[in-house]
Design a protein around this motif. Structure first.
Motif, short mmCIF file in Angstrom:
data_model
loop_
_atom_site.label_atom_id
_atom_site.label_comp_id
_atom_site.label_asym_id
_atom_site.label_seq_id
_atom_site.Cartn_x
_atom_site.Cartn_y
_atom_site.Cartn_z
N LEU A 1 -3.68 8.30 -7.80
CA LEU A 1 -4.43 9.20 -8.72
C LEU A 1 -4.01 9.18 -10.16
O LEU A 1 -4.88 9.36 -10.96
CB LEU A 1 -4.12 10.79 -8.16
CG LEU A 1 -4.52 11.15 -6.71
CD1 LEU A 1 -4.05 12.43 -6.38
CD2 LEU A 1 -6.12 11.22 -6.87
N TRP B 1 0.86 -0.95 -0.11
CA TRP B 1 0.00 -0.02 0.02
C TRP B 1 0.93 1.25 0.05
O TRP B 1 0.41 2.20 -0.69
CB TRP B 1 -0.84 -0.05 1.03
CG TRP B 1 -1.72 1.24 1.19
CD1 TRP B 1 -1.54 2.00 2.39
CD2 TRP B 1 -2.81 1.68 0.70
NE1 TRP B 1 -2.39 3.24 2.02
CE2 TRP B 1 -3.09 2.94 1.09
CE3 TRP B 1 -3.29 1.39 -0.60
CZ2 TRP B 1 -4.30 3.78 0.55
CZ3 TRP B 1 -4.30 2.15 -1.17
CH2 TRP B 1 -4.64 3.27 -0.84
N GLN B 2 2.02 1.11 0.82
CA GLN B 2 2.77 2.40 0.79
C GLN B 2 3.35 2.79 -0.87
O GLN B 2 3.60 3.73 -0.73
CB GLN B 2 4.12 2.14 1.66
CG GLN B 2 3.57 2.35 3.19
CD GLN B 2 2.91 3.83 3.74
OE1 GLN B 2 3.68 4.57 3.51
NE2 GLN B 2 2.04 3.67 4.65
N ARG B 3 3.58 1.57 -1.15
CA ARG B 3 4.27 1.78 -2.65
C ARG B 3 3.33 2.33 -3.72
O ARG B 3 3.65 3.11 -4.72
CB ARG B 3 4.89 0.38 -3.15
CG ARG B 3 6.08 -0.05 -2.46
CD ARG B 3 7.25 0.54 -3.05
NE ARG B 3 7.66 -0.08 -4.47
CZ ARG B 3 7.55 0.73 -5.26
NH1 ARG B 3 7.01 1.84 -5.67
NH2 ARG B 3 7.59 -0.04 -6.69
N ARG C 1 6.76 4.61 -12.54
CA ARG C 1 6.41 5.88 -11.61
C ARG C 1 6.45 6.98 -12.61
O ARG C 1 6.75 8.26 -12.51
CB ARG C 1 7.12 6.24 -10.54
CG ARG C 1 7.53 5.26 -9.48
CD ARG C 1 8.52 5.56 -8.54
NE ARG C 1 8.87 4.21 -7.95
CZ ARG C 1 10.13 4.21 -7.06
NH1 ARG C 1 10.86 5.21 -6.91
NH2 ARG C 1 10.65 2.99 -6.66
N ARG D 1 -0.05 3.79 -2.97
CA ARG D 1 -0.95 5.11 -2.79
C ARG D 1 -0.46 6.42 -3.39
O ARG D 1 -1.42 7.19 -3.95
CB ARG D 1 -0.78 5.41 -1.16
CG ARG D 1 0.17 5.69 -0.63
CD ARG D 1 -0.17 5.89 0.97
NE ARG D 1 1.25 6.37 1.68
CZ ARG D 1 1.16 6.99 2.90
NH1 ARG D 1 -0.22 6.78 3.56
NH2 ARG D 1 2.16 7.49 3.48
N GLY D 2 0.62 6.71 -3.73
CA GLY D 2 1.41 7.75 -4.31
C GLY D 2 0.90 7.54 -5.65
O GLY D 2 0.94 8.72 -6.31
N ARG D 3 0.52 6.41 -6.46
CA ARG D 3 0.15 6.28 -7.80
C ARG D 3 -1.24 6.22 -8.02
O ARG D 3 -1.60 6.07 -9.30
CB ARG D 3 1.06 5.25 -8.44
CG ARG D 3 2.59 4.92 -7.90
CD ARG D 3 3.39 6.30 -8.58
NE ARG D 3 3.04 6.68 -9.95
CZ ARG D 3 3.06 7.86 -10.60
NH1 ARG D 3 3.28 8.88 -9.80
NH2 ARG D 3 2.98 7.80 -11.91
#
Length: 333
Positions: free
Chosen positions: A139, A131-133, A208, A135-137
């Motif tokens: 959106l 999830w940490q990896r 990313r 969640r920033g992607r």
């Protein structure tokens, strides 16, 4: 096996679920199952959490409007047609439930992509780390999914609009004559885009990249191997569909029996819940396999097009698992 300058053969490195070289079909499919076996707690745990939450939400969104409008009562076959508000409520609930499932599939795809990326190097990952990896992607993933859906809807709407206009101006036969090639062309266009965009979500998560850059890079990776990518993806979808249908069929039959034979809203809710259980089990079993095939096919394309196996070998010697995440990033001068 690979030969060195002296003619001696040595095995390719295989620190994880695949050998670090160009892959064949069986290796891609085996790898898609192997990462589930290698880390079942995280893989099936992530799938179960996301799918169950989505299915519960979908059932609630469908049941609420139906129960409020009285549509779950036994049908009166001799009475007047159902009230328009009931039909609108049912349609709204069904659409809201479909959106919930769609959003959950995007989140699940991102989480599984991270798990497969680690499994290539034989590294495990927890649900929290995945999830940490991701969640920033999220959106970017949602933006891409919305753009993809909008594009498909515009293609369908354009074809339907042209056919309708021809039928209105001329006649039905003219609309048929125009519609058949248009529909065929639309199907070809959608299949083309489906294949060329195969790796965009994976690129958004592992490399990313922003949405537009991911789309451009997906087109580039597929360019010289279109039919192979298309064939493997279609075959994986057929395998997943067969598994999902076989698992969900008993639940679907039981659901229809409860809804048609029941005499209360409770029976209808039980039927909807039973269908949701079947759909959830089918998705929990097939979503990891489908995601694994896409990520491993992407890995294979990078190995073939960019000699990416040389990069992957640098992460095969051990070390912190987190360090292998950066190996997926595109190296640019």
């Amino acid at each position: 096996m690979s030969a060195d300058a002296g003619g001696y053969y040595y095995p390719y490195a295989a620190p994880g679920i695949i050998p670090l070289r160009p892959l064949n079909l069986s290796e891609i499919f085996n790898g898609a199952f192997a990462y589930i076996r290698a880390n079942p707690k995280t893989t099936l745990g992530v799938s179960t959490i996301v799918v169950v939450v989505a299915q519960l939400l979908a059932v609630a969104l469908q049941f609420g409007p139906l129960a409020t409008g009285g549509a779950l009562a036994p049908p009166d076959l001799t009475g007047p047609d159902p009230d328009v508000t009931v039909l609108m409520g049912s349609l709204t609930g069904a659409m809201a439930g479909a959106v919930a499932v769609w959003l959950s599939s995007i989140v699940l795809s991102g989480l599984l992509t991270v798990i497969v990326g680690r499994a290539v190097f034989g590294s495990a990952i927890t649900i929290g780390e995945a999830w940490q990896r991701v969640r920033g992607r999220l959106l970017a993933l949602l933006a891409y999914a919305a753009l993809e859906t909008l594009g498909a809807a515009l293609v369908v709407a354009a074809v339907a609009g042209v056919i309708t206009m021809v039928a209105f101006v001329l006649n039905g036969w003219a609309a048929f004559a125009v519609g058949v090639p248009l529909v065929f062309a639309a199907i070809v266009a959608l299949v083309f885009l489906f294949t060329k965009l195969s790796f965009a979500p994976t690129l958004i998560v592992l490399e990313r990249l922003p949405v537009v850059a991911a789309i451009e890079r997906s087109f580039a990776l597929v360019r010289r191997d279109f039919w192979r990518v298309f064939g493997i993806r279609v075959l994986a979808m057929l395998v997943a569909a067969l598994i999902s249908t076989a698992v969900g069929m008993p639940f679907s039959i039981g659901s229809q029996v409860l809804i048609l034979m029941g005499d209360s809203a409770g029976a209808a809710l039980a039927g909807m819940a039973l269908a949701a259980v079947g759909a959830a089990i089918g998705q929990i079993m097939t979503a990891p396999f489908t995601a694994g095939v896409v990520v491993l096919l992407y890995t294979d394309r990078r190995i073939r097009a960019e000699a990416f196996d040389l990069v992957l070998h640098t992460g095969a010697g051990g070390g912190p698992a987190e360090s292998t995440d950066d190996l997926w990033l595109t190296r640019r001068p």
